[in-house]
Design a protein around this motif. Structure first.
Motif, PDB file in Angstrom:
ATOM      1  N   SER A   1       0.942  -1.014   0.399  1.00  0.00           N
ATOM      2  CA  SER A   1      -0.271   0.033   0.083  1.00  0.00           C
ATOM      3  C   SER A   1       1.182   1.380  -0.002  1.00  0.00           C
ATOM      4  O   SER A   1       1.762   1.161   0.313  1.00  0.00           O
ATOM      5  CB  SER A   1      -1.139   0.231   1.229  1.00  0.00           C
ATOM      6  N   PRO A   2       0.064   2.693  -0.604  1.00  0.00           N
ATOM      7  CA  PRO A   2       0.831   3.176  -0.326  1.00  0.00           C
ATOM      8  C   PRO A   2       1.338   4.190   1.166  1.00  0.00           C
ATOM      9  O   PRO A   2       2.903   4.040   1.366  1.00  0.00           O
ATOM     10  CB  PRO A   2       0.034   4.414  -1.246  1.00  0.00           C
ATOM     11  N   PHE A   3       1.108   3.496   2.485  1.00  0.00           N
ATOM     12  CA  PHE A   3       1.041   3.980   3.624  1.00  0.00           C
ATOM     13  C   PHE A   3       1.701   2.807   4.338  1.00  0.00           C
ATOM     14  O   PHE A   3       3.418   3.131   4.128  1.00  0.00           O
ATOM     15  CB  PHE A   3      -0.635   3.490   3.883  1.00  0.00           C
ATOM     16  N   SER A   4       1.696   1.740   4.021  1.00  0.00           N
ATOM     17  CA  SER A   4       2.921   0.691   3.648  1.00  0.00           C
ATOM     18  C   SER A   4       4.441   1.346   2.846  1.00  0.00           C
ATOM     19  O   SER A   4       5.897   0.776   4.130  1.00  0.00           O
ATOM     20  CB  SER A   4       3.166  -0.959   3.658  1.00  0.00           C
ATOM     21  N   LEU A   5       4.574   2.108   1.792  1.00  0.00           N
ATOM     22  CA  LEU A   5       6.319   1.813   0.833  1.00  0.00           C
ATOM     23  C   LEU A   5       5.797   3.219   2.145  1.00  0.00           C
ATOM     24  O   LEU A   5       7.270   3.310   2.006  1.00  0.00           O
ATOM     25  CB  LEU A   5       5.504   1.882   0.089  1.00  0.00           C
ATOM     26  N   LEU A   6       5.378   4.390   2.344  1.00  0.00           N
ATOM     27  CA  LEU A   6       6.494   5.596   3.045  1.00  0.00           C
ATOM     28  C   LEU A   6       6.594   4.840   4.312  1.00  0.00           C
ATOM     29  O   LEU A   6       7.799   5.926   4.702  1.00  0.00           O
ATOM     30  CB  LEU A   6       5.279   7.166   3.263  1.00  0.00           C
ATOM     31  N   THR A   7       6.311   4.530   5.217  1.00  0.00           N
ATOM     32  CA  THR A   7       6.332   3.841   6.292  1.00  0.00           C
ATOM     33  C   THR A   7       7.385   3.141   6.431  1.00  0.00           C
ATOM     34  O   THR A   7       8.534   3.137   6.724  1.00  0.00           O
ATOM     35  CB  THR A   7       5.383   3.058   6.965  1.00  0.00           C
ATOM     36  N   HIS A   8       8.085   1.870   5.232  1.00  0.00           N
ATOM     37  CA  HIS A   8       9.642   1.496   4.683  1.00  0.00           C
ATOM     38  C   HIS A   8      10.564   2.585   4.636  1.00  0.00           C
ATOM     39  O   HIS A   8      11.155   2.618   5.108  1.00  0.00           O
ATOM     40  CB  HIS A   8       9.356   0.549   3.576  1.00  0.00           C
ATOM     41  N   CYS A   9      10.005   3.630   3.725  1.00  0.00           N
ATOM     42  CA  CYS A   9      10.873   4.333   3.533  1.00  0.00           C
ATOM     43  C   CYS A   9      11.376   5.389   4.930  1.00  0.00           C
ATOM     44  O   CYS A   9      12.359   6.000   4.703  1.00  0.00           O
ATOM     45  CB  CYS A   9      10.811   5.979   2.458  1.00  0.00           C
ATOM     46  N   CYS A  10      10.675   5.428   5.800  1.00  0.00           N
ATOM     47  CA  CYS A  10      11.191   5.967   6.932  1.00  0.00           C
ATOM     48  C   CYS A  10      11.975   5.264   7.063  1.00  0.00           C
ATOM     49  O   CYS A  10      13.056   5.902   7.963  1.00  0.00           O
ATOM     50  CB  CYS A  10       9.844   6.446   8.058  1.00  0.00           C
ATOM     51  N   GLY A  11      11.973   3.782   7.621  1.00  0.00           N
ATOM     52  CA  GLY A  11      12.671   2.773   7.852  1.00  0.00           C
ATOM     53  C   GLY A  11      14.237   2.654   7.444  1.00  0.00           C
ATOM     54  O   GLY A  11      14.445   3.001   7.955  1.00  0.00           O
ATOM     55  N   VAL A  12      13.857   3.183   6.558  1.00  0.00           N
ATOM     56  CA  VAL A  12      15.317   3.144   5.028  1.00  0.00           C
ATOM     57  C   VAL A  12      16.130   4.243   5.819  1.00  0.00           C
ATOM     58  O   VAL A  12      17.129   3.840   5.770  1.00  0.00           O
ATOM     59  CB  VAL A  12      14.962   3.154   3.103  1.00  0.00           C
ATOM     60  N   VAL A  13      15.564   5.856   5.845  1.00  0.00           N
ATOM     61  CA  VAL A  13      16.540   6.829   5.984  1.00  0.00           C
ATOM     62  C   VAL A  13      16.979   6.155   7.180  1.00  0.00           C
ATOM     63  O   VAL A  13      17.570   6.868   7.225  1.00  0.00           O
ATOM     64  CB  VAL A  13      15.815   7.707   5.967  1.00  0.00           C
ATOM     65  N   THR A  14      16.218   6.297   8.750  1.00  0.00           N
ATOM     66  CA  THR A  14      16.244   5.989   9.097  1.00  0.00           C
ATOM     67  C   THR A  14      17.825   4.979   9.808  1.00  0.00           C
ATOM     68  O   THR A  14      18.502   5.000  10.447  1.00  0.00           O
ATOM     69  CB  THR A  14      15.220   5.457  10.329  1.00  0.00           C
ATOM     70  N   PHE A  15      17.295   4.468   9.385  1.00  0.00           N
ATOM     71  CA  PHE A  15      18.515   2.889   9.109  1.00  0.00           C
ATOM     72  C   PHE A  15      19.577   3.161   8.754  1.00  0.00           C
ATOM     73  O   PHE A  15      20.758   3.002   9.541  1.00  0.00           O
ATOM     74  CB  PHE A  15      17.882   1.440   8.402  1.00  0.00           C
ATOM     75  N   TRP A  16      19.514   3.641   7.603  1.00  0.00           N
ATOM     76  CA  TRP A  16      20.786   3.625   6.877  1.00  0.00           C
ATOM     77  C   TRP A  16      21.622   4.863   7.148  1.00  0.00           C
ATOM     78  O   TRP A  16      23.017   5.229   6.958  1.00  0.00           O
ATOM     79  CB  TRP A  16      20.322   3.420   5.314  1.00  0.00           C
ATOM     80  N   VAL A  17      20.982   5.615   7.716  1.00  0.00           N
ATOM     81  CA  VAL A  17      21.653   7.611   7.773  1.00  0.00           C
ATOM     82  C   VAL A  17      21.977   6.872   9.290  1.00  0.00           C
ATOM     83  O   VAL A  17      23.070   7.449   9.410  1.00  0.00           O
ATOM     84  CB  VAL A  17      20.501   8.541   7.838  1.00  0.00           C
ATOM     85  N   ASP A  18      21.145   6.919   9.872  1.00  0.00           N
ATOM     86  CA  ASP A  18      21.153   6.967  11.203  1.00  0.00           C
ATOM     87  C   ASP A  18      22.179   5.729  12.143  1.00  0.00           C
ATOM     88  O   ASP A  18      23.067   6.434  12.495  1.00  0.00           O
ATOM     89  CB  ASP A  18      19.902   6.432  12.645  1.00  0.00           C
ATOM     90  N   HIS A  19      21.513   4.654  11.504  1.00  0.00           N
ATOM     91  CA  HIS A  19      22.469   3.326  12.399  1.00  0.00           C
ATOM     92  C   HIS A  19      23.756   3.276  11.213  1.00  0.00           C
ATOM     93  O   HIS A  19      25.056   3.355  11.734  1.00  0.00           O
ATOM     94  CB  HIS A  19      21.848   2.198  11.846  1.00  0.00           C
ATOM     95  N   VAL A  20      23.404   3.344   9.986  1.00  0.00           N
ATOM     96  CA  VAL A  20      25.064   2.332   9.167  1.00  0.00           C
ATOM     97  C   VAL A  20      25.633   3.554   8.895  1.00  0.00           C
ATOM     98  O   VAL A  20      26.945   3.278   9.159  1.00  0.00           O
ATOM     99  CB  VAL A  20      24.592   2.317   7.974  1.00  0.00           C
ATOM    100  N   VAL A  21      25.830   4.787   8.738  1.00  0.00           N
ATOM    101  CA  VAL A  21      26.378   5.949   8.978  1.00  0.00           C
ATOM    102  C   VAL A  21      27.086   7.025   9.652  1.00  0.00           C
ATOM    103  O   VAL A  21      27.991   6.614  10.086  1.00  0.00           O
ATOM    104  CB  VAL A  21      25.408   7.470   7.830  1.00  0.00           C
ATOM    105  N   LEU A  22      25.938   6.967  10.795  1.00  0.00           N
ATOM    106  CA  LEU A  22      26.560   7.900  11.550  1.00  0.00           C
ATOM    107  C   LEU A  22      26.807   6.454  12.933  1.00  0.00           C
ATOM    108  O   LEU A  22      26.416   7.226  13.939  1.00  0.00           O
ATOM    109  CB  LEU A  22      25.569   8.646  12.564  1.00  0.00           C
ATOM    110  N   GLY A  23      26.636   5.939  13.202  1.00  0.00           N
ATOM    111  CA  GLY A  23      26.684   4.041  13.720  1.00  0.00           C
ATOM    112  C   GLY A  23      25.853   4.620  14.848  1.00  0.00           C
ATOM    113  O   GLY A  23      25.813   3.707  16.303  1.00  0.00           O
ATOM    114  N   ARG A  24      24.614   5.549  14.933  1.00  0.00           N
ATOM    115  CA  ARG A  24      23.520   4.926  16.424  1.00  0.00           C
ATOM    116  C   ARG A  24      22.368   3.795  16.239  1.00  0.00           C
ATOM    117  O   ARG A  24      22.336   3.098  15.239  1.00  0.00           O
ATOM    118  CB  ARG A  24      22.630   5.963  15.712  1.00  0.00           C
TER     119      ARG A  24
END
Length: 161
Positions: A41-64
């Motif tokens: 659904s569009p809702f689930s895709l936008l939720t997933h995109c929030c997860g992508v940004v949070t995981f890859w930027v916060d966790h992978v890149v910045l180490g949080r």
């Protein structure tokens, strides 16, 4: 090399476009899935995109430390308003987080399982990880545009109860 402000512009533009689709569809239609096996659904895709940004930027890149349930992102349903506020908060954090990025430096938390979209963990730079984020956002925006068109054309299944 693209600058931080230009990079942020492209990512925010994709998130804004997805947010507009979800907002325009409203609570009921944004939670619908096309009548295709495995469709989102569009809702689930936008939720997933929030997860992508949070995981890859916060966790992978910045180490949080980030706890992510990727499968739950694709199953997500709910009212549009809180999700849109989550995207706005994510964009605010994203702008601040980009100031700490060193594109040529290695990521602080290499991805555990390299996929076809990611190079071997030991060679992933922060810039590479950020490009992965944009690739995901652009891909899912296009997917969401097609799903929106299917929903508006009536090629949908009812939302799950």
């Amino acid at each position: 090399m693209i600058g931080r402000d230009d990079y942020r512009h492209f990512c925010v533009t994709a998130l804004d476009a997805m947010s507009r689709i979800v907002e325009d569809l409203g609570d009921e239609r944004a939670n619908r899935r096309p009548a295709l096996e495995g469709a989102n659904s569009p809702f689930s895709l936008l939720t997933h995109c929030c997860g992508v940004v949070t995981f890859w930027v916060d966790h992978v890149v910045l180490g949080r430390e980030v706890h992510r349930d990727r499968d739950a992102e694709f199953a997500a349903q709910g009212p549009v308003g809180p999700l849109l506020r989550e995207v706005q908060e994510l964009q605010r954090r994203f702008a601040a987080d980009l100031l700490a990025v060193e594109p040529a430096a290695p990521v602080r938390n290499p991805p555990a399982a390299p996929s076809r979209a990611v190079a071997p963990a030991e060679s992933v730079t922060q810039g590479f990880a950020l490009q992965h984020v944009y690739t995901e956002l652009a891909q899912h925006l296009g997917q969401m545009e097609i799903i929106r068109d299917l929903i508006l054309a009536g090629e949908i299944t009812p939302p799950e109860e």
